[in-house]
Every structure is written in C-alpha cells, then in structure tokens.
Design an enzyme around this catalytic site. Structure first.
Site, mmCIF file in Angstrom:
data_model
loop_
_atom_site.group_PDB
_atom_site.id
_atom_site.type_symbol
_atom_site.label_atom_id
_atom_site.label_comp_id
_atom_site.label_asym_id
_atom_site.label_seq_id
_atom_site.Cartn_x
_atom_site.Cartn_y
_atom_site.Cartn_z
ATOM 1 C CB SER A 101 -0.756 -8.228 -0.716
ATOM 2 O OG SER A 101 -1.733 -8.771 0.162
ATOM 3 C CE LYS A 145 -4.443 -1.270 0.280
ATOM 4 N NZ LYS A 145 -5.521 -0.708 -0.562
#
Length: 505
Positions: free
Chosen positions: A305, A51
């Site tokens: 992720s 992110k």
C-alpha cells in the site's frame, strides 16, 4: 449498506492524478509459501501510496464555494500527500495537519506538492482534533483520510483493478488496515462481485483498532497506539468503514513489529522496492494465514500500500527482519570466565552461524554473553537451540521476544571494566565474512589470552567487524603483534582510543 458503494466506485474519478498500478507475482514468496502470491503495487502511485485515490475522488466533487474556502486534512503522511497533490491539480489551497512523529520524507513531499504543513501532536488522533478545530474557525472543508463515503469509493478502485487484472479464482486478498478506508472500499466491491473471495484485514499489533472493534461488536478507542507502522497508527476504526467491515471483511490478522520487518524484506527480495511498515502489512498477514491454514496452490493477493519510509529507519528494519522470519534467535548465556570458553560455547552451537556476540568482563567466575544465532526459517529452531544448550549444561535465556533486549540492551552490553580487570588491550579486526567466519576467527585466536571484551554483529557486508579486549601481561605484549599477523586478518590496536577510554576502559 455496502452495495451503495458499487456505483460510487464505478463512477470514481481518480485517474486524473492516480495510475492503474500493476499486479506482480512475487516469485520468491510464491516458491517459499507454495502458493501463487500476487502483490498489488500501490507503492507505484505518483505519491507512492494508494491514498491519492480517495483524496482526489472526494475533492473533485467539492462545490466552487467549498473549493474557494480551501481544504484541511489530518494525516500521518500518505493521505497528506494525496490531498496536497489533488489540491495542486484542482487549484485548491490545502492545509495539512500532521503528527510531529511523521517521517520527514512525507512532510517534505507534502510541502513540495504545495501543501501548507502544520505539525501538531504525537499521533493521528491529535492531528485530527486540531484539523477539525480549523474547520470550525476558518470554514475549510475537512477531507477525512478514511471515514468518508467518497474517500472509501476512491480506495475501492483498487479492487476494481484487481478483479480486472486477475480474472481467475482469487482465494484471499490481504489488506492493510489503519482507519479502514482501503479495506472497506476493497471489501464492498469484491464481496459484491466475488463473494467467494476472502477479504482479510491486517493490522499492526500496536494499533489493532478494527480487530478490537470486531471482537467487541462495536467501535472502541484504543488506550494506546504504537507508531512503528505510522501509516496505520489509528486509535479508532471509522464509522462508515466499520459498517462495511462488519458485513464484508472475513477476518482480521494482527502482526508484530518483527513480522512486519520480515515482510518488508520479502517484498524487497522479490521487487527490489522498499515499502513502509504499513505497506508490508498485507504480506505479513498473508504469511501468518498460510502458516496457520497450511494451504497450497492458492492465489493470494497482498496490497503493497505504500513506500514512504525514512531511509534512517532501514537499519532498525533490517535488524528486526531476521527475528520476524524466525531465522534468528537472541539469547543470553552464562559461560565460565576463562580462556577457551568462547570457542567451546561456539562449538556447542553446532553448525549454526553466530550473527551477533556481545560480552564484557564482570568478574573472575562467570561471563554472561548476549548472542544472536542464525536459524533455519520457520519451524521450531529456537526451541531446539535452547534445548541443546541446556543439555550441555549452559544456563540460557531466550530473549527473542523481549522488546527491551532487542531495542536497548543489545546496544548497552558492556560498560566500564571493573577495578579487578588488569592488563587489558583492545584490538579491532576486519575479516572476510563467510559461513563460520566468526568460529574460524575464535579458533585462530584460541585460548592464549583471556578475552575480556567482545563485540560482533553480522550486517550482511563483505567484511566482518569485531572489537576484542584481551588480558595480556606486560611481558607478553611483544608476542601479540606476531600472533595477530599469523592469524592473517586486518587489525588495529585501539587501547588508546578515546571512545574506549571514556566508555569501556
């Protein structure tokens, strides 16, 4: 159009704060699945999540006036950390609205990075609504976690690295999906340069907003969102992200909680790193794809992720991982309430190990036990187990897919003994944990006294721990100690234990 993202991805300025993460072969998974499995290690970013890329790419393009007013973001945690770190780098004040359900590890890290945290609502959408209210009231710039072209472009740099790191053919890339920023960025770039490579989105069954949108042909709002995989707990796919996904994402696979937990264990086994539930979605979806397609000798990439998981969640993840890998079945079985029944039932299981055994006396006729049984990975081991037990005239119910049984009932089997239970004594045992350890224990315990309470759970430790209740007449109490010494296991009498008296006696 997706093509417009290519230039934005190539020009994205993310490496002021982000790093180019490695792509590692998961050797254990590759061997098991008979394919070459690569993990893109976005969990190795400074904030342990991809992110950071999108947040910084968006914020470094703000005007001086926008920077002076500060930024606000809504996030379940990973985007929040990306915004906070980017704000610190750029000298911008950042307010982060996070759901009250956000793991503490993420909240703490946002504050450590200098972000002002506001906890609001129970899910991302509640936090997002409140964050947009702050934009209207205070003139701050809203940094969207996924539905912004600059954020999508920042996430697309993951694909740029993948194609640079793996020059050979790539059959498919499996991407976790929440609001869709990562899958949109990766799909736009990959399909432009390698249209033959499949881009497959993977969602939690509890928050499959892209899957629902693809089926409907338009964005839909999920009536309810599960928060186990909190990093992807989004009720509606983004507008920009859905535009790209419709054109560039080949399919969407959904995974259960058990399958996600099994994938976390797979990643740990190969990397010794612990990813968060959302971070393991790529591997979970990839495993379902391989099983469905029966493919071999392909190059498959899964995006790992993120690794922002609360430590205290690991117990639950470990409990569910064996079920997700189909290496354990949870059953309820009815057996006669008489000495020797436990041993006979264990013999009926054949060479399968017992991972859990819960039982409490209820009446003199039948006993209902709650048991976990180890299976070989994959295949139809559960069906074989149930069939074999029923052929031996046991009444059996398969509870492996029963969410209430797995979350609650397994910990509640027991309770106070009925009034007709007499002469109960309680002992706690420790014994070396090895294959068939429980069966050996039951064989030594034999049928000398009726077992009225039994609890055992294999936790992968060096020692097995068992709590046993037995009905021993007063005139035979002096025999118990000698008998247990003969068995040779460490033991403690717990008949006078306060916990037993309050909840089980």
């Amino acid at each position: 159009m997706p093509d417009r993202y290519i230039k934005k991805i190539l020009e994205a300025r993310v490496y002021d704060v982000a790093v180019e993460t490695p792509m590692e072969e998961a050797k254990g998974l590759s061997e098991r699945l008979k394919n070459r499995i690569l993990l893109k290690r976005e969990d190795e970013q400074p904030v342990f999540s991809f992110k950071l890329r999108g947040a910084y790419n968006k914020m470094q393009q703000l005007t001086e006036e926008e920077r002076a007013c500060g930024v606000v973001a809504a996030s379940a945690g990973n985007h929040a950390q990306g915004v906070a770190m980017s704000a610190k780098k750029l000298g911008i004040k950042a307010t982060i609205v996070m759901p009250k359900t956000t793991p503490d590890v993420k909240v703490t890290n946002v504050r450590r990075l200098g972000g002002k945290v506001v906890l609001h609502g129970d899910a991302y959408d509640d936090a997002s609504t409140y964050a947009k209210k702050l934009v209207e009231e205070k003139g701050m710039t809203y940094v969207h976690p996924f539905d912004d072209p600059d954020v999508i472009a920042g996430q697309g740099t993951v694909a740029m690295e993948i194609l640079r790191q793996e020059s050979g053919p790539i059959d498919a890339i499996f991407v976790p999906v929440g609001g869709g920023g990562l899958v949109a960025g990766i799909a736009a770039y990959v399909k432009y340069l390698r249209p033959e490579t499949k881009v497959i989105g993977v969602e939690s069954e509890d928050s499959a907003c892209l899957h629902a949108a693809m089926a409907a042909g338009e964005r839909v709002v999920l009536p309810q969102v599960g928060i186990f995989a909190d990093g992807v707990a989004v009720a509606q796919i983004g507008e920009y992200t859905f535009e790209v996904a419709q054109r560039c994402v080949d399919e969407v696979i959904t995974c259960s909680t058990d399958e996600i937990c099994a994938a976390i264990k797979d990643i740990y086994d190969d990397t010794r790193s612990i990813c968060e539930p959302a971070g393991a979605l790529g591997v979970a979806g990839m495993k379902k794809y391989v099983e469905r397609e029966g493919c071999e000798d392909r190059t498959l990439i899964a995006i790992d992720s993120g690794a922002n998981v609360n430590f205290d969640r690991l117990r639950h993840i470990a409990e569910r991982s064996e079920l997700g890998e189909k290496r354990e079945a949870i059953i309820a079985a009815r057996i006669p309430e008489k000495a020797g029944s436990f041993k006979k039932f264990c013999s009926a299981l054949g060479k399968r190990n017992i991972t859990e055994f819960n039982y409490r006396y209820s009446d003199d006729s039948n006993a209902i036990v709650f048991a976990g049984i180890q299976l070989k990975a994959g295949g139809d081991g559960r069906d074989e187990l149930i069939t074999e037990l029923r052929e031996q005239e046991y009444e059996v119910e398969d509870l492996s897919d029963n969410e209430m049984a797995k979350i609650h009932v397994r910990y509640m089997v027991g309770g106070h003994a009925p009034g007709n239970l007499e002469n109960e004594v309680i002992y706690r045992f420790e014994f070396p944990e090895r294959p068939s350890a429980l069966m050996n224990f039951l064989s030594k315990l034999g049928g000398k006294w009726n077992i009225s309470l039994f609890h055992y759970r294999n936790h992968g430790a060096a020692y097995g721990r068992v709590l046993v209740g037995m009905q021993v007449p007063p005139e035979e109490r002096d025999q118990v100690g000698a008998f247990l010494k003969e068995i040779g296991y460490n033991y403690w009498e717990e008949t006078d234990n306060t916990a037993y008296q309050l909840f089980l006696g």
